[in-house]
Design a protein around this motif. Structure first.
Motif, short mmCIF file in Angstrom:
data_model
loop_
_atom_site.label_atom_id
_atom_site.label_comp_id
_atom_site.label_asym_id
_atom_site.label_seq_id
_atom_site.Cartn_x
_atom_site.Cartn_y
_atom_site.Cartn_z
N MET A 99 0.87 -1.11 0.10
CA MET A 99 0.02 -0.10 0.06
C MET A 99 0.71 1.31 -0.05
SD MET A 99 -3.13 0.78 -0.24
CE MET A 99 -4.76 1.11 0.76
N ALA A 100 2.02 1.24 0.87
CA ALA A 100 2.91 2.39 0.73
C ALA A 100 3.45 2.47 -0.63
CB ALA A 100 3.83 2.22 1.91
N SER A 101 3.76 1.65 -1.40
CA SER A 101 4.11 1.90 -2.72
C SER A 101 3.21 2.65 -3.66
CB SER A 101 4.87 0.68 -3.35
OG SER A 101 4.88 0.85 -4.60
N PHE A 102 2.06 2.27 -3.55
CA PHE A 102 0.93 3.07 -4.41
C PHE A 102 0.75 4.34 -4.00
CE2 PHE A 102 -3.60 4.01 -5.02
CZ PHE A 102 -3.54 3.76 -6.52
N GLN A 103 0.77 4.73 -2.65
CA GLN A 103 0.80 6.13 -2.21
C GLN A 103 1.89 6.95 -2.68
OE1 GLN A 103 0.20 5.39 2.13
NE2 GLN A 103 -2.00 5.35 1.89
N SER A 104 3.05 6.36 -2.72
CA SER A 104 4.07 7.21 -2.97
C SER A 104 3.90 7.58 -4.47
CB SER A 104 5.61 6.45 -2.72
OG SER A 104 5.48 5.09 -3.33
N GLU A 105 3.29 6.35 -5.46
CA GLU A 105 3.34 6.71 -6.67
C GLU A 105 2.35 7.95 -6.88
OE1 GLU A 105 2.52 3.12 -9.09
OE2 GLU A 105 4.07 1.96 -8.15
N GLN A 112 1.54 10.22 -4.81
CA GLN A 112 2.20 11.51 -4.37
C GLN A 112 3.11 11.98 -5.52
OE1 GLN A 112 1.68 13.27 -1.62
NE2 GLN A 112 3.27 14.88 -2.20
N ALA A 113 3.82 11.24 -6.09
CA ALA A 113 4.82 11.40 -7.44
C ALA A 113 4.14 12.11 -8.28
CB ALA A 113 5.79 10.43 -7.59
N ASP A 114 2.90 11.48 -8.79
CA ASP A 114 1.94 12.01 -9.77
C ASP A 114 1.39 13.49 -9.66
OD1 ASP A 114 2.55 9.70 -11.33
OD2 ASP A 114 0.70 8.67 -10.72
N ARG A 115 1.19 13.43 -8.29
CA ARG A 115 0.60 14.73 -7.87
C ARG A 115 1.55 15.75 -7.91
NH1 ARG A 115 -1.33 14.96 -1.83
NH2 ARG A 115 -1.51 12.51 -2.54
N ASP A 116 2.68 15.51 -7.46
CA ASP A 116 3.84 16.40 -7.69
C ASP A 116 4.20 17.05 -8.80
OD1 ASP A 116 4.12 16.63 -4.65
OD2 ASP A 116 5.84 15.05 -4.58
N GLN A 117 4.12 15.85 -9.83
CA GLN A 117 4.64 16.38 -11.13
C GLN A 117 3.32 16.99 -11.94
OE1 GLN A 117 5.01 12.73 -13.55
NE2 GLN A 117 6.02 13.94 -15.25
#
Length: 57
Positions: free
Chosen positions: A1-7, A9-14
């Motif tokens: 689940m943490a991996s999905f959340q970090s992805e 977050q990365a998409d949101r930042d981009q």
């Protein structure tokens, strides 16, 4: 689940950077158009375009 959340977050930042870049581009284009309109307006005033009285032909 943490991996999905970090992805996510990365998409949101981009996406945030893209939105920021578009906003800056919009500001720059607005500035360019504003300056161009001002130059055209001054050119018309100085040259008298639109203010010359022309008699009937």
């Amino acid at each position: 689940m943490a991996s999905f959340q970090s992805e996510q977050q990365a998409d949101r930042d981009q996406l945030a950077w893209v939105q920021f870049g578009l906003a800056m581009l919009g500001d720059l284009l607005h500035l360019v158009v504003d300056k161009a309109e001002h130059i055209v307006w001054l050119t018309h005033i100085v040259s008298g375009v639109g203010y010359q009285h022309r008699g009937r032909t």
